[in-house]
Design an enzyme around this catalytic site. Sequence first.
Site, short mmCIF file in Angstrom:
data_model
loop_
_atom_site.label_atom_id
_atom_site.label_comp_id
_atom_site.label_asym_id
_atom_site.label_seq_id
_atom_site.Cartn_x
_atom_site.Cartn_y
_atom_site.Cartn_z
CG HIS A 1 1.47 -2.03 -1.63
ND1 HIS A 1 0.46 -2.01 -0.67
CD2 HIS A 1 1.73 -3.35 -1.85
CE1 HIS A 1 0.14 -3.25 -0.35
NE2 HIS A 1 0.88 -4.08 -1.06
CE1 TYR B 1 -1.07 -5.79 2.90
CE2 TYR B 1 0.54 -5.41 4.63
CZ TYR B 1 0.24 -5.80 3.34
OH TYR B 1 1.24 -6.20 2.50
#
Length: 329
Positions: free
Chosen positions: A141, A56
């Site tokens: 992830h 992010y």
Amino acid sequence: MRSTRIGTTAVHVTELSFGAAALGNLYRPVSEEQAAGAVDAAWRAGIRYFDTAPHYGLGLSERRLGAALRDKPRDAFTVSTKVGRILEPRPGAEGDDLAHGFAVPATHERRWDFSAAGVRRSVEESLGRLGLDRIDIAYLHDPDDHADQALGEAYPELVRLRDEGVVGAIGLGMNQSALPARFLLECALDVVLLAGRYTLLDQDGLAELLPLAEEKGTAVVAGGVYNSGLLADPRPGATFDYTEAPAELLARAQELQRTCARHGVPLRAAALRFPLGHPAVVSVLTGARDAAEAQDAAAMLDADTPEALWAELRERGQLDPGVPVPTRS
């Protein structure tokens, strides 16, 4: 705000959790003041679980989240981050990272790495960006194309990190349900972060993953409960899974909104509350880019969603009869 312990670990999560992707300038810039204000508003609302990732904003989300939590008692909050993408510096690089969805300078490039060494490096670098001495939850992830390495190398390394006390709980974060189901069959996860696959519009996770999680005592955090925007504001041009929603899905969302309105319930409130009807789901995760959005999420989760609403959704075929629905205790 109600909180739940993750399995047999010492980690607790609140029923509403804060997704920090927006703090990494998701799609458009967020100022330092907005980012700090969003976390502070979430804290005042009782949220104590915060989720981020190196992905992010090329680490910006982790840095901002860590800074915003720095003056909070460490044992009072839970932070999760993710492994699988290593950030490699790009000296002298120009341009931005909008191709990956983040309005930040392209100072680094992401390199997939689910090796044991990559996992340990990722956790150590995240600890540095967050300014923390431990990670409460570490998720694998998006290992969609790296399942074997994630199972054979990354997962055992996370177990070792948990045994060392560097990580409190280990999990998997994905926007599909099939591979997480495989992981639950082949290894022992504490928690699964399932994004977008258990919502008012998409209950794909109910076919296999959620029953497996319930059977094994694995906690589920439901992310993407607005399906990237369509269930927050179902208007023409709204997005579903980050692309413009097809006409059929837009019509379904608008019909859901009309049914909710007959009961005086905002669609956002029903969308947030719905996943908590399943016994395996311990928290719903939603993002906020400023204080107003964080306050709205808390208000929506607190809104009354009467039994009559869920009954009508079933009667109209907007929810299958076998789908569990929330009850207020």
